[in-house]
Write an enzyme that holds these catalytic residues in place. Structure first.
Site, PDB file in Angstrom:
ATOM      1  N   ASP A 199      36.301  52.470  39.819  1.00 30.28           N
ATOM      2  CA  ASP A 199      34.893  52.165  40.115  1.00 30.28           C
ATOM      3  C   ASP A 199      34.145  53.370  40.702  1.00 30.28           C
ATOM      4  O   ASP A 199      33.464  53.245  41.736  1.00 30.28           O
ATOM      5  CB  ASP A 199      34.785  51.002  41.133  1.00 30.28           C
ATOM      6  CG  ASP A 199      35.661  49.809  40.793  1.00 30.28           C
ATOM      7  OD1 ASP A 199      35.819  49.527  39.612  1.00 30.28           O
ATOM      8  OD2 ASP A 199      36.170  49.169  41.746  1.00 30.28           O
ATOM      9  N   GLU A 201      29.603  42.488  35.426  1.00 33.35           N
ATOM     10  CA  GLU A 201      29.721  43.149  36.735  1.00 33.35           C
ATOM     11  C   GLU A 201      29.400  44.636  36.553  1.00 33.35           C
ATOM     12  O   GLU A 201      28.991  45.069  35.489  1.00 33.35           O
ATOM     13  CB  GLU A 201      31.144  42.984  37.310  1.00 33.35           C
ATOM     14  CG  GLU A 201      32.238  43.608  36.462  1.00 33.35           C
ATOM     15  CD  GLU A 201      33.643  43.326  36.964  1.00 33.35           C
ATOM     16  OE1 GLU A 201      33.824  42.537  37.923  1.00 33.35           O
ATOM     17  OE2 GLU A 201      34.602  43.874  36.383  1.00 33.35           O
TER      18      GLU A 201
HETATM   19  O1  FUB Z   1      37.707  47.224  41.684  1.00 38.60           O
HETATM   20  C1  FUB Z   1      37.569  45.838  41.868  1.00 38.60           C
HETATM   21  C2  FUB Z   1      36.622  45.273  40.865  1.00 38.60           C
HETATM   22  O2  FUB Z   1      37.105  45.516  39.560  1.00 38.60           O
HETATM   23  C3  FUB Z   1      35.235  45.883  40.866  1.00 38.60           C
HETATM   24  O3  FUB Z   1      34.443  45.495  41.939  1.00 38.60           O
HETATM   25  C4  FUB Z   1      34.809  45.422  39.538  1.00 38.60           C
HETATM   26  O4  FUB Z   1      33.629  45.994  39.064  1.00 38.60           O
HETATM   27  C5  FUB Z   1      36.009  45.783  38.693  1.00 38.60           C
HETATM   28  O5  FUB Z   1      36.036  47.147  38.350  1.00 38.60           O
END
Ligand code: FUB
Length: 326
Positions: free
Chosen positions: A19, A226
């Site tokens: 991320d 997301e």
């Molecule tokens: O890294 C944890 C979670 O996985 C992130 O918050 C999401 O976007 C995904 O990458």
């Protein structure tokens, strides 16, 4: 058409990092990733296996040069309200202070957004005693609209809990809408002058298809899941995000920061690993995509490694699609 010329490269070999949020501060490139660890929690659709507990900051003087690890900048034990799962984060600068925005679960296993403050981009950061008031879900990204103020974008469905809310209120038995209904939207809100709270109730960031209709919940190839990111290119706002269960990185364009946005296409095709997440940043006159995959861990979904590759636009401002396996 996928541009096969653009090769990506891993940035860090001694830790698992995911991320990545990249920004230029003090003329250096700073990267704020999640820090993946092997915690032994079994993999499930709720994302419990992403059981991270701290963040590191990294910086580079040159995109092809050495990367410096500034060590732990915030640990879950130093966040009074948080219990576990320090997920995606981002950093913004205002008046010489740096603000780390992060996602974490509280003691009741509910995700909120938190803020921590530092005098330097490399931290360490000191967390506020409470989450941002009225915050929920995950994946904050903060964008400075030149001369106007800072805005936060956030949200994530499934394990990110966005489906448990409507109109900024928690609902009983939250679920994704039916396939023929409008998809859940990412959220956007202006930040308060002190950068610590929302200055307004978060609004839906609407994403339309080419026919001017809102993307539907069943449109898994294009609907928001997301990993929000916002950047500006040639006067237009580019909102990019992950489609989650179809594993694509997509983008939509608008003339206004709040939208509405119109879907444009795929930035990055699926990578090795379940999640696809990114940031886009201009550094020394070139544009870069920062993302992650699970190749170095042998495909373990929860042990990811961040990468960088140059991003290119066509003459008419489209982002050229990159190969996630490249
Ligand atoms: O890294 C944890 C979670 O996985 C992130 O918050 C999401 O976007 C995904 O990458």
């Amino acid at each position: 058409m996928i541009d096969m010329r653009m090769k990506s490269r891993y940035l860090v070999k001694d830790l698992y990092t995911a991320d990545p949020s990249a920004h230029v501060f003090e003329e250096k490139l700073f990267i704020y990733p999640s820090h993946d660890i092997e915690s032994g929690v079994p993999e499930n659709d709720n994302g419990d296996h992403f059981n991270m507990r701290d963040y590191h900051a990294y910086s580079m003087d040159d995109i092809n040069g050495e990367i410096t690890d500034h060590g732990v900048i915030l640990d879950v034990d130093d966040v009074p309200w948080a219990s576990r799962q320090m997920w995606d984060s981002d950093v913004a600068c205002k008046d010489g202070k740096y603000y780390l925005y992060f996602s974490a679960k509280d003691k009741n296993d509910v995700f909120h957004l938190g803020v921590a403050v530092s005098d330097t981009p490399e931290g360490p950061f000191k967390a506020q005693t409470h989450p941002m008031m009225g915050s929920y879900s995950i994946d904050p990204c903060v964008y400075e609209n030149e001369g106007e103020g800072h805005y936060i974008f956030f949200g994530g469905i499934w394990g990110g809990q966005l489906q448990r809310y409507r109109d900024n209120n928690a609902i009983e038995c939250g679920a994704e809408p039916a396939d023929i209904e409008d998809a859940l939207c990412p959220k956007v809100a202006r930040l308060s002058d002190d950068m610590l709270e929302f200055a307004e109730a978060p609004k839906d960031l609407l994403i339309y298809n080419e026919n001017g209709e809102l993307l539907r919940a069943g449109d898994h190839d294009r609907r928001f899941f997301e990993a929000s990111w916002l950047h500006q290119y040639k006067g237009k706002y580019y909102f990019s995000y992950s489609t989650g269960n179809t594993h694509k990185l997509c983008y939509a364009i608008s003339d206004n920061l709040y939208g509405p946005y119109t879907y444009q296409g795929v930035i990055l095709t699926p990578v090795v690993g379940w999640t696809i997440h990114h940031s886009i940043c201009e550094f020394k006159g070139k544009w870069y995509l920062f993302h992650h995959d699970s190749v170095p861990s042998g495909g373990k979904t929860w042990l990811r490694s961040m990468k960088v590759q140059e991003l290119e636009y066509t003459e008419d401002g489209k982002i050229m699609t990159m190969d996630g396996m490249g």
